[in-house]
Enzyme design. Structure first.
Site, PDB file in Angstrom:
ATOM      1  N   SER A 139       0.827  -1.201   0.000  1.00 58.47           N
ATOM      2  CA  SER A 139       0.000   0.000   0.000  1.00 58.47           C
ATOM      3  C   SER A 139       0.866   1.256   0.000  1.00 58.47           C
ATOM      4  O   SER A 139       1.950   1.262   0.589  1.00 58.47           O
ATOM      5  CB  SER A 139      -0.883  -0.004   1.263  1.00 58.47           C
ATOM      6  OG  SER A 139      -1.479   1.262   1.452  1.00 58.47           O
ATOM      7  N   TYR A 165      -1.783  -0.796  10.877  1.00 58.92           N
ATOM      8  CA  TYR A 165      -2.068  -1.427   9.565  1.00 58.92           C
ATOM      9  C   TYR A 165      -0.936  -1.071   8.574  1.00 58.92           C
ATOM     10  O   TYR A 165      -0.323  -1.942   7.977  1.00 58.92           O
ATOM     11  CB  TYR A 165      -3.421  -0.968   9.013  1.00 58.92           C
ATOM     12  CG  TYR A 165      -3.516  -1.174   7.521  1.00 58.92           C
ATOM     13  CD1 TYR A 165      -3.300  -0.112   6.643  1.00 58.92           C
ATOM     14  CD2 TYR A 165      -3.710  -2.442   7.001  1.00 58.92           C
ATOM     15  CE1 TYR A 165      -3.312  -0.314   5.276  1.00 58.92           C
ATOM     16  CE2 TYR A 165      -3.724  -2.652   5.636  1.00 58.92           C
ATOM     17  CZ  TYR A 165      -3.517  -1.572   4.775  1.00 58.92           C
ATOM     18  OH  TYR A 165      -3.505  -1.781   3.421  1.00 58.92           O
ATOM     19  N   LYS A 169       2.214  -3.409   6.628  1.00 59.58           N
ATOM     20  CA  LYS A 169       2.559  -3.462   5.198  1.00 59.58           C
ATOM     21  C   LYS A 169       4.053  -3.168   5.021  1.00 59.58           C
ATOM     22  O   LYS A 169       4.756  -3.832   4.266  1.00 59.58           O
ATOM     23  CB  LYS A 169       1.718  -2.457   4.394  1.00 59.58           C
ATOM     24  CG  LYS A 169       0.252  -2.829   4.270  1.00 59.58           C
ATOM     25  CD  LYS A 169       0.065  -4.120   3.484  1.00 59.58           C
ATOM     26  CE  LYS A 169      -1.397  -4.433   3.269  1.00 59.58           C
ATOM     27  NZ  LYS A 169      -1.597  -5.748   2.624  1.00 59.58           N
TER      28      LYS A 169
END
Ligand code: WQD
Length: 363
Positions: A139, A165, A169
């Site tokens: 992302s 989050y 990644k």
């Protein structure tokens, strides 16, 4: 082995019942690959436990092709190993993971266990069966607050990350880079998504967030269809043309096709390669709302609200590396995204839980 993928190779797709995953499964089938989909359905709609998710049933409706689905959680390593014994995979496309920015702030350990623990299990199984081709769903959030726009792959990563989050990644990217540097034969494409929006032109599959949407466009679509009363625009004092946040919205079908392009180029890379999947165009929140009103011919009432903690002001991609290395470029416009999103949302006011007459499924 640098051999090109032959069309009937098995491709393992983790998290293939999800929004990006199912759009990519569809493209894989259209290109003649044989995807084997695993998902723990924690964010999918299924009739019963371990039954085929709605999104994958729709893919059969669209393509006429059966999707092989196995209800497997990446944290269940014995079942994952059994799957690698059952199928000879040529490559793995890894989408499975928890993806809510807000939820990750409240439940960081769930995110570290599922996203990182699940990936470690997966990579250990790949290693044991000598499967070293991988496409990983990363992302643009790994860039943190951009110091230079447009954001290129040379931009620093892992600095100023505001939520667990996004950190998962980044940590997973680092794990994959270290693995590829330590062992011969790994070919890993790390794809950094900007803001995926829209649905397949059939209107049969689409984004179906459980609960209130965190992301902008599913929220806008639910206001337009009457499921939510009003949109809150988080901040109108950013240094952008209209004061609201600017993002690089990319059509989910362009994104899925970018994954196929990356899969097909795996044999030409050594080690790991991070690539942006974006359009290179930035649109503001209000630009997107207006585009959606044009596409749906529905009003989307909104009010200005305070900035959302952790939000960035302006982010959009430099997409030139994908064009050069993958021979891929996004082609669908913001209007296309809104037209396709509205077709999905208006046919399915309640996502996959919508009865044919538009009512909520009671089961
Ligand atoms: C976009 C813009 C908001 C909702 C996140 C993740 C990223 C990826 C995509 C998973 C911002 C504004 C939003 C609302 C609003 N997710 N907004 N009202 O934050 O760019 O990226 O989703 O992979 O990793 O970080 O996307 O859609 O949440 O926000 O005004 O109700 O819309 O402030 O400017 P974001 P978003």
């Amino acid at each position: 082995d640098g051999k090109k993928l032959i069309m009937d190779d098995y491709i393992l797709v983790t998290g293939g019942a999800g929004y990006i995953g199912c759009h990519t499964v569809l493209e894989l089938l259209e290109c003649g690959y044989q995807p084997i989909v695993i998902d723990n359905c924690c964010n999918a709609t299924c009739d019963g436990v371990e039954s085929t998710p709605e999104s994958l049933k729709r893919i059969k409706q669209i393509t006429g092709k059966e999707v092989t689905f196995k209800y497997i959680d990446l944290l269940d390593k014995p079942r994952l190993l059994a799957l690698f014994k059952e199928f000879k995979f040529n490559a793995v496309m890894h989408f499975a993971g928890l993806k809510s920015v807000n939820e990750s702030i409240a439940k960081p350990m769930d995110y570290y266990e599922v996203n990182i623990g699940g990936t470690i299990n997966l990579v250990e199984c790949m290693k044991e069966f000598n499967v070293k081709n991988m496409v990983f769903s990363s992302s643009a959030t790994v860039y943190g607050p951009p110091v230079k726009l447009p954001v290129a792959e040379t931009h620093p990563v892992g600095k100023g990350l505001t939520n667990p989050y996004g950190k998962t990644k980044f940590f997973i990217e680092e794990i994959l880079r270290d693995l590829a540097n330590a062992e011969e034969g790994w070919r890993i494409m790390i794809l950094r998504y900007f803001n995926p929006v829209g649905s397949h032109i059939s209107g049969l599959i689409g984004e179906d967030p459980q609960g209130t949407p965190g992301n902008l466009m599913p929220y806008v679509a639910q206001v337009a269809v009457g499921r939510l009363p009003i949109l809150s625009v988080f901040g109108n004092d950013y240094k952008t043309h209209d004061g609201t946040g600017v993002r690089d919205f990319i059509h989910v079908v362009d994104l899925a096709k970018g994954h196929i392009a990356a899969l097909q180029k795996l044999s030409e890379i050594e080690g790991s390669k991070a690539i942006n999947l974006g359009t290179g165009h930035g649109y503001s929140v209000l630009d997107a709302v207006k585009a959606f009103e044009r596409a749906s011919q529905r009003d989307v009432p909104f009010k200005f609200a305070p900035r959302r903690p952790g939000d960035l002001g302006c982010v959009y991609a430099d997409p030139s590396l994908a064009e050069k290395l993958l021979n891929w470029k996004a082609s669908r416009t913001l209007d296309d995204m809104c037209v396709d999103l509205w077709r999905w949302q208006s046919k399915h006011p309640n996502g996959y839980k919508t009865e044919p007459n538009g009512n909520l499924k009671t089961s």
